[in-house]
Design a protein around this motif. Structure first.
Motif: not given
Ligand code: ZN
Ligand code: FE
Ligand code: MG
Ligand code: ZN
Lengths: 336, 766
Positions: B109, B112, B130, B134, B172
């Motif tokens: 993503c 990241c 990650a 993602c 996250r």
């Molecule tokens: Zn990510």
């Protein structure tokens, strides 16, 4: 149901016919606990005292009657001698029944009988009894020869299709596809050069040499359905799998060329002078050496090994691994 | 005051679902808890009715990007006093029920990626970065519920910094099962006989590539063979080592502008390229095309993807290459190598260096491939980034469980359970032993992660010789399950109808080969499909295939077969003069083929569209030997691509045995006449393709008229051909019928297993 050509082609369709119509309607199939009808081996055996009589029969309908490398006479004697041989028994005698069509040329018949005699003399197997019938013109296509053979082996020394064990080496006694491809080419009038020749020959010499060394666990002559069928039958009946090194299977250049033009796999067509043997790994090299010295055995090879899996796998150095299946009568396209 | 007991099914685990629930509950002042249950999520809420309703509305609207909700069950009860004082996230429970599933793998993503590129971040240049949005999912999971201990990340215990993130519901990376960092996570290393000592293996790898070396790069769901796509020598070296003379290689470029240098990208294509699923997108080459010609030789298009793992992003940082060739690392027809020892052994002599890592790949997953036709997307291969997301079949079946094994080539299989059909990743050519073993493994895994212990029905193809058919027979015994044999093109049609929500249609099923109900080979069929039934109402003219499968490899055999009866002159002369080099055994082989046509020895019969297109391709001397699936037809399309469309070849339809027949020999005869009169090959190719397309369409229209059916569909691999699929669509619409084609499923054999699942659902609904 009606019988189709595929019912005689040696594939699964024929196996179904045999079990559904023939085996289910015959009740006495075995003598003295020997090898019987439903074993579907190369022949049967009748234990008597210290020996077993091995018996095998085969109806021969070859088209054409005369082909490069042989004729129906040669095949009718060699074929039955071979079926007895791959049971591990010394072939002794042949009975032969001939059915001829009205109008069949006498000189052809003579040539055919001389061929029978040649194989008989080469192998020392006598033709001891016979029968001749003639059918009305149009009722029969030229001729049919049925031969029945007997052989003898010491009790308990019969070699069965089902004797293969994991670890056994697989020996193939020479090139494959010769008979089937030669006949197909000749019959269909493809007009190939004459390099293409049937391999029809008696295999007793090779078998005898192998048996003298010992360690042979299973044997089969890869006739109808070719080595694809024979290897699968050996694996199925023995409850094992095997890995075969494809690069070790000899295929004559001319056979390969014809197979590439017809789109027919040389592994799936008949051989008439070859044996596939399963041999204890300890004996394999010695057996191979002995077979190579015997008549028709100079190209023998170890082509693979049995294992505990359930498929016959062909391995090539370049192409990876594929499963060799028993052929069906009519291949259906599957390449997209 | 009320208490709501919610269970949520769908893609709700491993996607940041629980933290999203947590934040929303806090925001709305609701108390209770959320927890993972086997394969669904349980939420208990307490508060006033209005807020609970708002919670459900907002959850549907604001759910995390990767998640998908297929069902929410809600039991509301009035309560006197609350049982909870706050809202919390509870430990997972391993009780399993419901039908939720593991999400597919997701490309790195943007957040990241920012970290990877940020010199001050602790994950700077770390290729396995990650988060919950993602990273790998399907490729690392062994069993359910989806927790780190049941993935290949188990071998990498979290360091304290990672653990902190992992346990913080507001981070996250809260319960991001694949999270890790350079301290605790997997490591890349370079290998050539032994590990190559370097503190920056990725930089060194990029340098090797710049020098023209070939690398095997182990990635997320498999291994790629990689070289620079602008280095003709390197690409040719790869081709000769692999023994793949012309099969197109896919490429990877760092970003959209680098792709635009060599291919044109529509808006829709750009969306697909940059989507988090990151499929390979087949794009038309620019007329000025600076990559190596042998990347996709003889074709007007090229398969392109963008980086989808940290490894890719970091590699491109160290090179100026506009694109790398990135092709699956396998022996032809075999599965990709995924274990380090197999990669190094299997690719010895093919790759010069190996860029490996120490994380296990659990589920092998090839790259997905999509292609747009007239702006609409179609899957050529639906695999990484999509599998094993299910198709919804609840309208057909609630309770049936079935395992559907697909055809033989381009196999996927499907597990139908609880109304959801989980289509597997791409499996491949199951006539290969190792691919068959892969199929068996993958079946076990997918049944495991969908919680399927046994099935009622095993579906397979009608072809008696497929190994998937004998595997089906074996499994039906093991599970005491019924066996359902589904005709190949009927399965194609059912997948198409499911994709479009249609219950009845006249379907054009056009592909290479499928076993027909009459024992011959089909592939240019007009089927009337209604419920579980179908009837064959039209087809291309059945033609002999001299040499069986050989006629697929050498299309000039098909050409000879199709011309034989109609050609006026001496056909032997014609072939010796024009096509001698298309027969490996020369003149002798031409005679054999003529003889085979006469005697019928090993000549199957086929109504395949693929074979007809192959014959046209051979006639025009575009392709005389097929070295990969679809080659001749693909090169025909590429030849026709730049035609002006000034020629027209008429088509003729007749009626035989109660069905419409398109005279393909007639089309071939016109091709030969145009060749004779010196027309341009591109124009003839275009006209011939169009004649086949419109002939198929006309038969479908005639049948639809007869039957009073209003919908006509197009399925089968031939519909990847943009010119043909647009010509059929326009023709059908012109005649007042609506036209459906694949949108969210493969037009080719990749969705046969899905169609088999539909067939099972329909059959057992009765
Ligand atoms: Zn990510
Ligand atoms: Fe298909
Ligand atoms: Mg035997
Ligand atoms: Zn860490």
């Amino acid at each position: 149901m009606k019988i189709g050509m595929s019912h005689g082609a040696g594939g699964e369709v024929m196996q179904d016919l045999i079990s559904n119509i023939i085996l289910s309607n015959i009740h006495n199939t075995r003598v003295n606990g020997g090898v019987g009808l439903e074993d579907l081996d190369d022949g049967a055996s009748i234990p008597l005292g210290d020996y077993e009589i091995v018996m095998s029969t085969d109806g021969h309908t070859v088209d054409p009657l005369f082909f490069p490398g042989g004729d129906i006479g040669k095949i009718s004697v060699a074929g039955t001698v071979n079926d007895i041989s791959v049971m591990g028994a010394r072939p002794l005698a042949i009975a032969s029944a001939m059915i001829l069509s009205e109008g069949f040329p006498g000189e052809d018949l003579e040539r055919i009988v001389q061929s029978m005699d040649a194989v008989s003399r080469e192998t020392g197997v006598s033709i001891v009894t016979g029968d001749t019938k003639v059918m009305e013109r149009g009722k029969l296509d030229r001729m049919v020869i049925t031969t029945t053979g007997i052989g003898v082996v010491k009790r308990g020394e019969i070699i069965r299709d089902s004797g293969l064990r994991p670890g056994d080496k697989i020996i193939l006694t020479g090139s494959v596809g010769d008979h089937g491809m030669a006949l197909m080419a000749f019959r269909e009038g493809f007009g190939f050069d004459t390099d293409l020749e049937s391999d029809v020959a008696p295999v007793w010499g090779m078998v005898e040499a192998a048996l003298e060394v010992g360690g042979v666990t299973a044997m089969k002559d890869p006739t109808r359905g070719g080595i694809a069928n024979a290897l699968n039958e050996l694996a199925d009946k023995s409850g094992v799998g095997m890995v075969v090194d494809e690069d070790m299977i000899p295929v004559r250049e001319e056979v390969r060329a014809v197979s590439e033009m017809l789109g027919i796999d040389p592994y799936e067509v008949a051989n008439e002078g070859k044996v596939i043997m399963g041999v204890d790994p300890e004996y394999a090299e010695d057996v191979l050496r002995a077979v190579r010295k015997a008549p028709y055995g100079e190209n023998a090879r170890i082509i693979g090994e049995a294992n505990q899996d359930s498929h016959v796998i062909l391995e090539t150095s370049l192409g990876g691994r594929r499963i060799l299946e028993a052929p069906v009568a009519d291949p259906v396209p599957r390449v997209c | 005051m009320y208490r709501a007991q919610l269970t949520v099914e769908g893609i709700v685990q491993g996607v940041g679902f629980r933290p999203a629930v947590y934040r929303l509950a806090h925001e709305l002042g609701l108390t209770g808890y959320v927890r993972n249950m086997g394969n669904l999520v349980e939420i208990v809420l307490e508060g006033d009715e209005e807020r609970i309703k708002r919670f459900i509305e907002r959850l549907k609207a604001e759910k995390p990007p990767i998640s998908r909700i297929t069902r929410i069950n809600n039991e509301m009860t009035a309560i006197d006093s609350p049982s909870f004082s706050d809202f919390s996230i509870k430990e997972s429970s391993s009780e399993s029920s419901g039908t939720s599933v593991i999400p597919a793998d997701v490309a790195t993503c943007s957040r990241c990626l920012e970290e990877i590129m940020d010199e001050d971040n602790r994950r700077y240049l770390y290729p396995f970065t990650a988060c919950t949005d993602c990273g790998p999912r399907f490729t690392v999971i062994e069993s359910i519920p989806y927790d780190r201990e049941r993935t290949s990340m188990r071998e990498f215990p979290l360091c304290s910094s990672c653990m902190e993130e992992y346990l913080n519901p507001l981070d996250r990376r809260y319960h991001a099962e694949a999270t890790c960092c350079p301290v605790c996570g997997p490591r890349p290393f370079l290998w050539r006989g032994d590990v190559i000592e370097t503190d920056n293996p990725l930089k060194m790898a990029a340098e090797f590539l710049d020098e023209g070396e070939i690398l095997a790069v182990k990635g997320i769901g498999g291994t790629h063979l990689v070289c620079r796509a602008d280095d003709e020598d390197a690409v040719m070296k790869l081709r000769s080592r692999l023994g793949r003379p012309s099969q197109p290689f896919a490429c990877m470029s760092p970003d959209v502008p680098s792709v635009e240098v060599y291919a044109c990208i529509s808006e829709a294509e750009e969306k697909a390229l940059t989507s988090r699923r990151r499929p390979i997108v087949v794009l038309n080459k620019n007329s000025d095309y600076p990559l190596a010609p042998s990347v996709a030789p003889g074709l007007h298009n090229i398969g392109v993807m963008l980086p989808y793992s940290g490894m890719h992003h970091v590699l491109f940082r160290y090179t100026a290459a506009p694109a790398y060739v990135m092709t699956s690392a396998n022996k032809p027809g075999d599965p990709m190598f995924i274990r380090n020892s197999e990669i190094t052994r299997g690719l010895e002599g093919i790759a010069d260096y190996f860029l490996l890592h120490d994380r296990k790949i659990i589920n092998r997953c090839d790259d997905s491939v999509v292609r747009f036709r007239g702006g609409e997307m179609a899957f050529i291969r639906r695999s990484r980034g999509y599998a094993p997301e299910p198709y919804d079949l609840t309208h057909l079946s609630e309770n049936l469980s079935a395992l559907c094994l697909g055809p033989e080539l381009d196999v996927t299989f499907s597990v139908l359970k609880g109304g959801q059909c989980y289509v597997s990743q791409h499996i491949g050519n199951t006539s290969r032993y190792d691919t068959l073993l892969f199929l068996k493994d993958a079946v076990n895994y997918l049944m495991g992660i969908t919680g399927t212990e046994s099935v009622d029905v095993i579906a397979c193809d009608l072809h008696p010789q497929f190994l998937t058919t004998s595997y089906a027979e074996e499994l039906s015994e093991r599970f005491s399950a019924d066996i359902l044999r589904v005709q190949h093109h009927h399965a194609h049609a059912l997948a198409l109808m499911l994709d479009n929500g249609v219950g009845e249609c006249v379907c054009i099923a056009a592909d290479g080969v499928g076993y027909g109900a009459d024992g011959t080979s089909w592939g240019g069929e007009i089927l009337h499909c209604h419920g579980p039934e179908y009837s064959r109402v039209g087809s291309l003219m059945p033609q002999k295939m001299p040499g069986g499968d050989l006629a697929t490899r050498y299309p000039a055999r098909m050409l000879l077969s199709m011309l034989l009866d109609s050609y006026d002159g001496d056909i032997r002369e014609l072939f010796i003069e024009r096509y001698l080099d298309y027969f490996p055994h020369g003149e002798r082989e031409i005679d054999v083929v003529l003889k085979q046509m006469e005697t019928g020895l090993n000549t199957g019969v086929s109504s395949s569209t693929g074979r007809a297109l192959d014959a046209i391709s051979a006639a025009l001397r575009i392709c005389g030997m097929r070295t990969y699936e679809g080659e001749c037809a693909m090169k025909l399309e590429s030849t026709a691509f730049r035609a002006k469309g000034e020629l027209k070849i008429p088509f003729r339809i007749m009626k035989r045995d109660g069905r419409y027949i398109l005279d393909t020999s007639g089309i071939l005869m016109d091709v030969m006449d145009f060749l004779e009169s010196g027309e341009k090959r591109a124009e003839i190719a275009h006209a011939a393709q169009r004649a086949v397309a419109e002939g198929l369409a006309e038969m479908a229209v005639l049948a639809a008229e007869d039957l009073g059916v209003e919908v006509i569909g197009g399925t089968g691999g031939v519909f990847y051909n943009e010119a043909i699929s647009l010509a059929v669509r326009d023709y059908v619409k012109e005649r007042g019928y609506s036209f459906i084609q694949h949108r969210n499923s493969c037009a080719g054999d990749g969705s046969v297993s899905l169609g088999q699942a539909v067939a099972a659902a329909l059959e057992y609904r009765k």
